[in-house]
Design a protein around this motif. Structure first.
Motif, mmCIF file in Angstrom:
data_model
loop_
_atom_site.group_PDB
_atom_site.id
_atom_site.type_symbol
_atom_site.label_atom_id
_atom_site.label_comp_id
_atom_site.label_asym_id
_atom_site.label_seq_id
_atom_site.Cartn_x
_atom_site.Cartn_y
_atom_site.Cartn_z
ATOM 1 N N PHE A 19 0.802 -1.058 -0.072
ATOM 2 C CA PHE A 19 0.009 -0.021 -0.153
ATOM 3 C C PHE A 19 0.856 1.269 -0.074
ATOM 4 C CE2 PHE A 19 -2.550 3.369 2.309
ATOM 5 C CZ PHE A 19 -3.702 3.544 1.433
ATOM 6 N N GLY A 20 1.971 1.285 0.796
ATOM 7 C CA GLY A 20 2.885 2.352 1.076
ATOM 8 C C GLY A 20 3.493 2.647 -0.333
ATOM 9 N N LEU A 21 4.005 1.504 -1.041
ATOM 10 C CA LEU A 21 4.664 1.625 -2.380
ATOM 11 C C LEU A 21 3.531 2.275 -3.221
ATOM 12 C CD1 LEU A 21 6.865 -1.646 -2.586
ATOM 13 C CD2 LEU A 21 7.714 1.006 -2.123
ATOM 14 N N GLY A 22 2.476 1.729 -3.407
ATOM 15 C CA GLY A 22 1.483 2.170 -4.362
ATOM 16 C C GLY A 22 1.259 3.604 -4.156
ATOM 17 N N VAL A 23 1.142 4.123 -2.921
ATOM 18 C CA VAL A 23 0.814 5.480 -2.499
ATOM 19 C C VAL A 23 1.885 6.189 -3.007
ATOM 20 C CG1 VAL A 23 0.854 7.459 -0.856
ATOM 21 C CG2 VAL A 23 -0.710 5.252 -0.676
ATOM 22 N N VAL A 24 3.125 6.054 -2.908
ATOM 23 C CA VAL A 24 4.511 6.717 -3.414
ATOM 24 C C VAL A 24 4.327 6.703 -4.900
ATOM 25 C CG1 VAL A 24 6.968 6.511 -3.547
ATOM 26 C CG2 VAL A 24 5.970 6.223 -1.338
ATOM 27 N N ALA A 25 3.923 5.735 -5.616
ATOM 28 C CA ALA A 25 3.957 5.387 -6.899
ATOM 29 C C ALA A 25 3.111 6.452 -7.719
ATOM 30 C CB ALA A 25 3.535 4.198 -7.245
ATOM 31 N N LEU A 26 1.751 6.657 -6.920
ATOM 32 C CA LEU A 26 0.768 7.572 -7.277
ATOM 33 C C LEU A 26 1.259 9.013 -7.335
ATOM 34 C CD1 LEU A 26 -2.488 5.905 -5.902
ATOM 35 C CD2 LEU A 26 -1.830 6.107 -8.454
ATOM 36 N N TYR A 27 1.997 9.212 -6.129
ATOM 37 C CA TYR A 27 2.441 10.520 -6.031
ATOM 38 C C TYR A 27 3.390 10.836 -7.057
ATOM 39 C CZ TYR A 27 5.137 14.139 -3.680
ATOM 40 O OH TYR A 27 5.614 15.497 -3.453
ATOM 41 N N MET A 28 4.230 10.192 -7.451
ATOM 42 C CA MET A 28 5.363 10.277 -8.261
ATOM 43 C C MET A 28 4.393 10.525 -9.668
ATOM 44 S SD MET A 28 8.330 7.776 -7.077
ATOM 45 C CE MET A 28 9.395 8.146 -8.426
ATOM 46 N N LEU A 29 3.321 9.734 -9.999
ATOM 47 C CA LEU A 29 2.795 9.842 -11.387
ATOM 48 C C LEU A 29 2.148 11.219 -11.088
ATOM 49 C CD1 LEU A 29 1.071 6.486 -11.978
ATOM 50 C CD2 LEU A 29 2.872 7.544 -13.551
ATOM 51 N N GLU A 30 1.305 11.808 -9.982
ATOM 52 C CA GLU A 30 0.736 12.814 -10.069
ATOM 53 C C GLU A 30 1.693 14.131 -10.452
ATOM 54 O OE1 GLU A 30 -2.175 15.422 -10.219
ATOM 55 O OE2 GLU A 30 -2.493 13.522 -10.119
ATOM 56 N N ARG A 31 3.042 13.831 -9.724
ATOM 57 C CA ARG A 31 3.927 14.950 -9.940
ATOM 58 C C ARG A 31 4.440 15.089 -11.160
ATOM 59 N NH1 ARG A 31 6.425 18.330 -5.763
ATOM 60 N NH2 ARG A 31 8.299 17.896 -7.230
ATOM 61 N N SER A 32 4.614 13.830 -11.895
ATOM 62 C CA SER A 32 5.252 14.035 -13.370
ATOM 63 C C SER A 32 4.017 14.620 -14.204
ATOM 64 C CB SER A 32 5.766 12.516 -14.011
ATOM 65 O OG SER A 32 4.585 11.688 -13.959
ATOM 66 N N ARG A 33 2.790 14.262 -14.050
ATOM 67 C CA ARG A 33 1.711 14.771 -14.822
ATOM 68 C C ARG A 33 1.690 16.474 -14.527
ATOM 69 N NH1 ARG A 33 -2.862 10.565 -12.951
ATOM 70 N NH2 ARG A 33 -2.248 8.861 -14.295
ATOM 71 N N GLU A 34 1.807 16.906 -13.267
ATOM 72 C CA GLU A 34 1.906 18.218 -13.093
ATOM 73 C C GLU A 34 3.026 19.038 -13.851
ATOM 74 O OE1 GLU A 34 0.027 21.597 -11.391
ATOM 75 O OE2 GLU A 34 -0.625 19.419 -11.252
ATOM 76 N N LYS A 35 4.121 18.350 -13.784
ATOM 77 C CA LYS A 35 5.273 18.790 -14.362
ATOM 78 C C LYS A 35 5.020 18.899 -15.960
ATOM 79 C CE LYS A 35 10.160 18.335 -15.001
ATOM 80 N NZ LYS A 35 11.309 17.567 -14.653
ATOM 81 N N ARG A 36 4.727 18.004 -16.560
ATOM 82 C CA ARG A 36 4.185 18.058 -17.982
ATOM 83 C C ARG A 36 3.275 19.511 -17.998
ATOM 84 N NH1 ARG A 36 2.156 13.162 -19.101
ATOM 85 N NH2 ARG A 36 3.187 12.102 -17.415
ATOM 86 N N LYS A 37 2.208 19.621 -17.508
ATOM 87 C CA LYS A 37 1.511 20.510 -17.322
ATOM 88 C C LYS A 37 1.806 21.726 -17.217
ATOM 89 C CE LYS A 37 -3.579 20.776 -15.704
ATOM 90 N NZ LYS A 37 -4.278 20.297 -14.435
ATOM 91 N N MET A 38 2.697 21.843 -16.515
ATOM 92 C CA MET A 38 3.530 23.141 -16.130
ATOM 93 C C MET A 38 4.292 23.476 -17.295
ATOM 94 S SD MET A 38 2.492 24.679 -13.150
ATOM 95 C CE MET A 38 4.056 25.689 -12.588
ATOM 96 N N GLU A 39 5.186 22.605 -17.992
ATOM 97 C CA GLU A 39 5.870 22.793 -19.018
ATOM 98 C C GLU A 39 4.935 23.306 -20.210
ATOM 99 O OE1 GLU A 39 8.129 19.094 -19.355
ATOM 100 O OE2 GLU A 39 9.727 19.604 -17.868
ATOM 101 N N GLU A 40 4.119 22.504 -20.266
ATOM 102 C CA GLU A 40 2.846 22.851 -21.539
ATOM 103 C C GLU A 40 2.611 24.261 -21.316
ATOM 104 O OE1 GLU A 40 -1.310 21.318 -23.142
ATOM 105 O OE2 GLU A 40 0.141 19.723 -22.522
ATOM 106 N N THR A 41 2.132 24.770 -20.099
ATOM 107 C CA THR A 41 1.847 25.923 -19.895
ATOM 108 C C THR A 41 2.821 26.854 -20.112
ATOM 109 O OG1 THR A 41 -0.007 25.237 -18.272
ATOM 110 C CG2 THR A 41 0.715 27.545 -18.353
ATOM 111 N N TYR A 42 4.013 26.751 -19.728
ATOM 112 C CA TYR A 42 5.029 27.692 -19.995
ATOM 113 C C TYR A 42 5.501 27.713 -21.520
ATOM 114 C CZ TYR A 42 9.729 29.344 -19.758
ATOM 115 O OH TYR A 42 11.011 30.252 -19.964
ATOM 116 N N ARG A 43 5.164 26.573 -22.269
ATOM 117 C CA ARG A 43 5.531 26.929 -23.885
ATOM 118 C C ARG A 43 4.308 27.835 -24.449
ATOM 119 N NH1 ARG A 43 7.140 21.493 -23.361
ATOM 120 N NH2 ARG A 43 4.853 20.839 -23.974
#
Length: 63
Positions: A19-43
């Protein structure tokens, strides 16, 4: 060593670890999505600024 194996492979501990590893994985996925979104907005913002600069240059050259 045998006791450590029993603890690590026990049901509740394995569930908690999974469960803990799953939560960490979801957090990392959300962070990468947010980063992609920010980069797209910046462009998009960069493109808008460049378009405004070009328009301003055109208006200056017309006057």
């Amino acid at each position: 060593m045998n006791m450590l194996g029993r603890i690590l492979c026990s049901g509740p501990f394995s569930f908690a670890l999974g469960f803990g590893l799953g939560v960490v994985a979801l957090y990392m996925l959300e962070r990468s999505r947010e980063k992609r979104k920010m980069e797209e907005t910046y462009r998009e913002i960069e493109a808008l600024v460049k378009a405004l600069e070009v328009k301003l240059q055109q208006e200056k050259s017309e006057t």
